[in-house]
Motif scaffolding. Structure first.
Motif, PDB file in Angstrom:
ATOM      1  N   UNK A 435       0.831  -1.212   0.000  1.00 13.91           N
ATOM      2  CA  UNK A 435       0.000   0.000   0.000  1.00 13.91           C
ATOM      3  C   UNK A 435       0.862   1.258   0.000  1.00 13.91           C
ATOM      4  N   UNK A 436       1.941   1.248   0.796  1.00 13.93           N
ATOM      5  CA  UNK A 436       2.839   2.409   0.844  1.00 13.93           C
ATOM      6  C   UNK A 436       3.525   2.608  -0.505  1.00 13.93           C
ATOM      7  N   UNK A 437       4.003   1.512  -1.106  1.00 13.08           N
ATOM      8  CA  UNK A 437       4.631   1.632  -2.423  1.00 13.08           C
ATOM      9  C   UNK A 437       3.634   2.166  -3.443  1.00 13.08           C
ATOM     10  N   UNK A 438       2.371   1.704  -3.346  1.00 12.52           N
ATOM     11  CA  UNK A 438       1.353   2.185  -4.274  1.00 12.52           C
ATOM     12  C   UNK A 438       1.105   3.678  -4.119  1.00 12.52           C
ATOM     13  N   UNK A 439       0.963   4.142  -2.873  1.00  8.01           N
ATOM     14  CA  UNK A 439       0.725   5.574  -2.650  1.00  8.01           C
ATOM     15  C   UNK A 439       1.925   6.412  -3.088  1.00  8.01           C
ATOM     16  N   UNK A 440       3.126   5.902  -2.835  1.00  5.35           N
ATOM     17  CA  UNK A 440       4.326   6.640  -3.244  1.00  5.35           C
ATOM     18  C   UNK A 440       4.427   6.704  -4.766  1.00  5.35           C
ATOM     19  N   UNK A 441       4.028   5.634  -5.451  1.00  8.22           N
ATOM     20  CA  UNK A 441       4.067   5.634  -6.915  1.00  8.22           C
ATOM     21  C   UNK A 441       3.033   6.610  -7.477  1.00  8.22           C
ATOM     22  N   UNK A 442       1.864   6.666  -6.852  1.00  6.34           N
ATOM     23  CA  UNK A 442       0.862   7.655  -7.272  1.00  6.34           C
ATOM     24  C   UNK A 442       1.390   9.072  -7.044  1.00  6.34           C
ATOM     25  N   UNK A 443       2.035   9.293  -5.909  1.00  7.62           N
ATOM     26  CA  UNK A 443       2.632  10.602  -5.635  1.00  7.62           C
ATOM     27  C   UNK A 443       3.655  10.955  -6.711  1.00  7.62           C
ATOM     28  N   UNK A 444       4.430   9.964  -7.146  1.00  6.66           N
ATOM     29  CA  UNK A 444       5.394  10.240  -8.221  1.00  6.66           C
ATOM     30  C   UNK A 444       4.664  10.688  -9.490  1.00  6.66           C
ATOM     31  N   UNK A 445       3.509  10.083  -9.751  1.00  6.76           N
ATOM     32  CA  UNK A 445       2.712  10.514 -10.890  1.00  6.76           C
ATOM     33  C   UNK A 445       2.188  11.928 -10.721  1.00  6.76           C
ATOM     34  N   UNK A 446       1.786  12.284  -9.500  1.00  2.00           N
ATOM     35  CA  UNK A 446       1.313  13.651  -9.246  1.00  2.00           C
ATOM     36  C   UNK A 446       2.423  14.668  -9.484  1.00  2.00           C
ATOM     37  N   UNK A 447       3.644  14.335  -9.060  1.00  2.00           N
ATOM     38  CA  UNK A 447       4.766  15.251  -9.280  1.00  2.00           C
ATOM     39  C   UNK A 447       5.054  15.403 -10.772  1.00  2.00           C
ATOM     40  N   UNK A 448       4.928  14.303 -11.515  1.00  2.00           N
ATOM     41  CA  UNK A 448       5.116  14.389 -12.967  1.00  2.00           C
ATOM     42  C   UNK A 448       4.022  15.238 -13.600  1.00  2.00           C
ATOM     43  N   UNK A 449       2.794  15.081 -13.120  1.00  2.00           N
ATOM     44  CA  UNK A 449       1.683  15.886 -13.637  1.00  2.00           C
ATOM     45  C   UNK A 449       1.927  17.368 -13.361  1.00  2.00           C
ATOM     46  N   UNK A 450       2.376  17.680 -12.149  1.00  2.00           N
ATOM     47  CA  UNK A 450       2.648  19.080 -11.795  1.00  2.00           C
ATOM     48  C   UNK A 450       3.737  19.672 -12.670  1.00  2.00           C
ATOM     49  N   UNK A 451       4.654  18.816 -13.148  1.00  3.54           N
ATOM     50  CA  UNK A 451       5.745  19.286 -14.016  1.00  3.54           C
ATOM     51  C   UNK A 451       5.347  19.304 -15.484  1.00  3.54           C
TER      52      UNK A 451
END
Length: 784
Positions: A435-451
Motif C-alpha cells: 500500500x505504501x509503495x502504491x501511494x508513493x508511486x501515485x505521488x510520483x505521478x502527481x509530481x510528474x503531472x505538476x511538471x
C-alpha cells in the motif's frame, strides 16, 4: 603610573580594511552610550580587526589613552597583572586609573572570560572615565554590558563586502588581479559558500597565487586542507581555517562538544524540538540540550537564524558544520544520529497527516504551522531521503513523503522530491508495504503531472493504483482515481473519482474530486457545472477550515464570474482568496489571485493597478520557478503593454508565452497580435514573433518587468527575390521558422529528425544570404 596622557599601543593596520562601513558607524554610536561593549562572534569572523579599527576611530575621545590587551594565550590568574603591565601600572589598577578617560580593548577574552567579567565590573564601578571594548566568542555577562554580534561580511553579488575583500587580498598575492566576466560569478559563489567569513575569504584569496578561481571553487569541498596557507606571522589559530575552528572547539566543555558535533546531522537548520529529539542521548540528557544550546549560541558556534512557524531557527555556519561533521563521523555516532533525524521528521509528517484524517477537524492555525515548519525544513527532508537511499532502507522516507503529499504538489514549493522519490522506489525493498509503495508511486505521478510530464504521470498513477487495489488500500485507490481523472478528464473517470472519494469518507478527497470536475467544466465551457462544483469545494473546505481548499474554490468561482460577465463578484472572490493565505507560502494560489485581479483591472482600464498586480504575480512565479505560471503571466503582461501602447514589447511577450508554455497560438494571442499588425505592419510583427519565441525565461521576464528588449540582428534584413532557389521542403521549413518554431518543433511537425531540420535551415540561410532565423521570418512574411 600610566605612561603618558595620549598613550596608545594599537598596531598599524597591515593591509586595507575592507567593508563594515555601516557596522563601524553603528558601533561608534553604541560606544557613546554604553561603557562596555563586547564584540561576539565565531573564530575568524573578524572581531579583532573590527575592534582595532573602532578603537582607532574612538581615540580622540579618550585622552587618557587607548590600550590593547591581547588575552588569547593567557592562563587563569594572570589577567590583572597582564593588564597592569600593558598599561605600565605597578600599583593597584583601579586606584591608579582613577578618573582618567581610558579605552581598554580586551581582545580574545575566551580563556579567562570569568576574570574579565570581574575586572570590568571593578573598573566600570570605580573608574567613571573608563570604557571597555572586548572581543570574545561569548558575552562577559557583566552589568551594563552591550553585546554586539559581529555578522559575516555581506555576500550575494560582485559588489558585496566579501567579494571586495577577496579582490583586495588576491591583488596583494597576485598584483594586477581583477575580476572578469568569467571569474566574477565564481568569486561571488565562493564567498557565499564560505559564509562571508573573513578569515576563510582571506585564506582563499591568498591561494590565487597557485590556483585559479575555478580550481578554488572545485576544491572547496575539502576546505580545511585547501585553506591552509595563512601568513607565518599570524597567530597560530589564524594560519589555517582548521586551526581557527579547532581552537574554538578545544575551549568547549565535553557536553558542548557533544551537542555541537551532533547538530552537524542537520543539513541546514533546526528547531529546539528537533534538536532535543535528535541530539539527546548518551552523555546529554534531553533536559540538558537547551542549556548547552544556549552556551553554543553565546559562544557564536551556533547561529540563531530567525524563526520557523513561531519557533526559533538555529543553524551552523558551513565551515563550523564541516568541522563538526568530521567530529561526528570520528565519534561513531553518525548512523544513529541520522536514523533519529529521519525518525523525527517522519514523526512530524505523520502528525500532519493525522490532522487531516477523515473525521478530524483540525483548525487552520495548526495546519498552517505544519505547512510553515516543512517549508523551513525542506533541506532536512531532502537530507533524510538521501540518507535512506544511501543505506538502502526506504520505508520511513517513503512514509514521510506520502504523509506530506499535499505540501509537495500544487502549492508552488520547490521541494524537488521527484528524483529522490525515483531513487527510493528503485530500491524495490521487500519490507516496504504494498500500500505504501502504491501511494508513493501515485505521488510520483502527481509530481510528474505538476511538471507537465503527462506520459510518465499516467504510467506512474496506473501502476500505483494497481498496487493499492491489490493491497485493499481504499485511501490510496481514491487518491489515485482522482489523479487519473485529473490526467484524462474523462467523464467516467471523474464520476468514479467522486464516488470513490465519497465512499472513503474523506472530505478532503471529496473536495479534490469536486475540484477536478470543476476545472474540466471550466475548461470545456460548462460554466454552470463548474460553478456548482467550485461551490462544493468551497463548502467542504469551510467545514474543514481548510484555507487552501477555500482559496481554490474562490479562484474557481472568480474565473466563472469573469467569464459570465460579473467582474464585481470575480474581484470579491479573488480578494477573499488572498486574505485566506496571508501567512503561508501557497504561491500558486496567491499568484492566481494576483493575476486574476490584474486581468480584472486591465478589463476595466485601470492600468496602474493592473501593472502592480501583474508585477507581483510574475515575480512570485519567477522566484518559485513555475515555468507554466510564468508563461501565463507573460501573456497577461502582453495584454497590459499593448493597452499601454507598446505593441513591439507586446508581440515579444506573447510569443515568449506561447513558446515557453509549449502551446499553439489561440484567440487570446490574436487579441494582442491584431492591433500590433495594424500599428507595426505584418512583416515587423513576424520578425518580433520570431525574436520573442527564442527568449529564455530570464530574458522574457526582464522584457516584461524592466523593458529589456533583445538585441537586433547583427546583419540587416536584405530584400531577396521570392524566386530564390528554395526546394519545396525548404519553403515549408521557412514557413515554420516564420511561425517561431524551434528545430525540434519543426521536426515533430514534419516527422523528420532535428538534424535534418538543421541542415535545411543552414541551406536556407546560405541560399538567401541571411545570418539569422529572424531574417528568414521577415522574408517569408514580406512575400505573403
Amino acid at each position: 603610573m600610566l605612561r603618558f596622557a595620549d598613550f596608545s599601543n594599537l598596531p598599524a593596520e597591515p593591509n586595507a580594511f575592507v567593508g563594515r562601513e555601516s557596522d563601524l558607524d553603528e558601533l561608534v554610536h553604541l560606544m557613546s552610550v554604553s561603557r562596555a561593549v563586547t564584540l561576539c562572534g565565531a573564530g575568524g569572523i573578524g572581531k579583532t580587526r573590527l575592534a582595532l579599527r573602532l578603537a582607532a576611530r574612538l581615540m580622540p575621545g579618550h585622552p587618557g589613552g587607548v590600550c590593547l590587551v591581547e588575552l588569547a594565550d593567557l592562563e587563569k590568574g594572570e589577567l590583572r597583572g597582564h593588564v597592569a603591565a600593558a598599561l605600565g601600572i605597578a600599583g593597584d589598577l583601579v586606584e591608579t586609573i582613577g578618573e582618567r578617560r581610558l579605552l581598554l580593548l580586551l581582545d580574545n577574552c575566551e580563556p579567562v572570560v570569568g576574570e574579565c567579567a570581574e575586572l570590568c565590573r571593578d573598573l566600570l564601578g570605580a573608574c567613571p572615565g573608563v570604557r571597555v571594548l572586548a572581543t570574545s566568542r561569548e558575552p562577559l555577562r557583566v552589568p551594563g554590558e552591550t553585546v554586539w554580534r559581529v555578522p559575516p561580511l555581506s555576500v550575494g553579488g560582485q559588489e558585496s563586502e566579501a567579494v571586495r575583500l577577496f579582490v583586495a587580498r588576491a591583488g596583494a598575492a597576485v598584483p594586477g588581479f581583477e575580476l572578469t566576466d568569467e571569474t566574477g560569478p565564481l568569486v561571488a559563489d565562493l564567498c557565499q559558500a564560505l559564509d562571508g567569513l573573513p578569515l576563510a575569504v582571506e585564506l582563499a584569496a591568498a591561494m590565487v597565487r597557485v590556483l585559479s578561481v575555478g580550481q578554488l571553487v572545485e576544491r572547496l569541498d575539502d576546505r580545511f586542507r585547501l585553506l591552509a596557507g595563512g601568513a607565518r606571522t599570524a597567530p597560530a589559530r589564524h594560519r589555517t581555517l582548521r586551526a581557527a575552528v579547532d581552537w574554538s572547539y578545544r575551549l568547549l566543555t565535553p557536553q558542548e562538544r557533544l551537542l555541537l558535533r551532533r547538530t552537524a546531522t542537520f543539513r541546514s537548520s533546526w528547531t529546539l524540538d528537533l534538536v532535543e529529539s535528535v541530539c539527546s542521548g548518551p552523555g546529554l540528557a534531553e533536559e540538558e540540550v537547551l542549556p548547552r544550546l544556549c552556551d553554543l549560541v553565546d559562544k557564536s558556534l551556533i547561529v540563531l537564524d530567525g524563526e520557523i512557524a513561531g519557533q526559533a531557527r538555529y543553524r551552523l555556519l558551513e565551515t563550523v558544520r564541516e568541522y563538526a561533521l568530521e567530529q561526528l563521523v570520528a565519534s561513531g555516532e553518525e548512523a544513529e544520529l541520522r536514523r533519529r533525524h529521519l525518525t523525527a521528521l517522519a514523526g512530524l509528517a505523520h502528525r500532519f497527516k493525522a490532522g487531516l484524517a477523515p473525521g478530524v477537524r483540525t483548525s487552520w492555525p495548526v495546519i498552517e504551522r505544519h505547512v510553515n515548519i516543512f517549508d523551513g525544513l525542506k533541506a532536512e527532508v531532502s537530507a533524510a531521503c538521501e540518507w535512506s537511499v544511501a543505506i538502502g532502507v526506504p520505508e520511513a522516507a517513503l512514509a514521510l513523503l506520502t504523509d506530506i503529499r499535499f505540501l509537495l504538489i500544487g502549492s508552488g514549493r520547490k521541494l524537488d522530491m521527484a528524483e529522490r522519490l525515483d531513487r527510493l522506489l528503485a530500491l524495490d525493498a521487500p519490507q516496504v508495504p504494498r500500500a505504501l509503495r502504491g501511494q508513493a508511486t501515485i505521488l510520483r505521478g502527481e509530481l510528474a503531472l505538476a511538471a507537465g510530464d503527462f506520459e510518465p504521470a499516467l504510467r506512474h498513477v496506473r501502476a500505483g493504483l494497481e498496487l493499492c487495489a491489490t493491497a485493499d488500500d481504499v485511501h490510496g485507490e481514491a487518491m489515485g482515481t482522482i489523479v487519473l481523472a485529473q490526467l484524462t478528464g474523462e467523464l467516467q473517470a471523474l464520476n468514479r473519482a467522486l464516488e470513490t472519494a465519497r465512499s472513503s469518507g474523506d472530505l478532503i478527497l471529496e473536495s479534490l474530486a469536486q475540484g477536478t470536475r470543476a476545472r474540466y467544466g471550466l475548461h470545456q465551457g460548462r460554466l454552470n457545472e463548474a460553478r456548482r462544483a467550485f461551490q462544493e469545494v468551497l463548502s467542504i473546505s469551510e467545514e474543514l477550515d481548510n484555507h487552501y481548499g477555500q482559496t481554490f474554490g474562490h479562484i474557481g468561482l472568480a474565473q466563472v464570474a469573469r467569464r459570465t460577465g460579473d467582474p464585481a463578484a470575480a474581484r470579491r472572490h479573488y480578494e477573499s482568496g488572498l486574505r485566506l493565505l496571508r501567512h503561508v507560502d501557497a504561491r500558486q494560489h496567491i499568484v492566481s489571485c494576483l493575476a486574476g485581479l490584474g486581468r480584472l483591472a486591465l478589463d476595466r482600464g485601470d492600468l496602474t493597478e493592473a501593472r502592480a498586480r501583474l508585477t507581483e504575480a510574475l515575480v512570485l512565479s519567477r522566484d518559485a520557478g513555475l515555468r507554466a505560471g510564468i508563461a501565463r503571466r507573460l501573456e497577461a503582461w502582453a495584454g497590459l503593454v499593448a493597452a499601454e501602447g507598446d505593441h513591439r514589447r507586446a508581440v515579444l511577450l506573447v510569443a515568449a508565452s506561447v513558446a515557453l508554455g509549449g502551446r499553439q497560438p489561440d484567440a487570446r494571442t490574436e487579441h494582442v497580435l491584431r492591433p500590433a499588425r495594424d500599428h507595426l505592419g505584418e512583416a515587423a510583427v513576424g520578425v518580433l514573433w520570431a525574436e520573442g519565441g527564442r527568449l529564455t525565461i530570464d530574458q522574457a521576464v526582464a522584457c516584461a518587468l524592466d523593458g529589456d528588449l533583445p538585441e537586433p540582428p547583427h546583419a540587416p534584413v536584405v530584400p531577396v527575390s521570392r524566386d530564390s532557389k528554395l526546394t519545396t521542403r525548404e519553403q515549408e521549413i521557412a514557413e515554420l521558422v516564420a511561425r517561431g518554431l524551434s528545430n525540434r518543433a519543426i521536426a515533430d511537425e514534419l516527422v523528420i529528425s532535428p538534424a535534418t531540420v538543421a541542415r535545411h535551415v543552414a541551406n536556407i540561410l546560405s541560399k538567401l544570404g541571411f545570418a539569422t532565423r529572424t531574417q528568414i521570418a521577415a522574408w517569408v512574411i514580406g512575400g505573403r
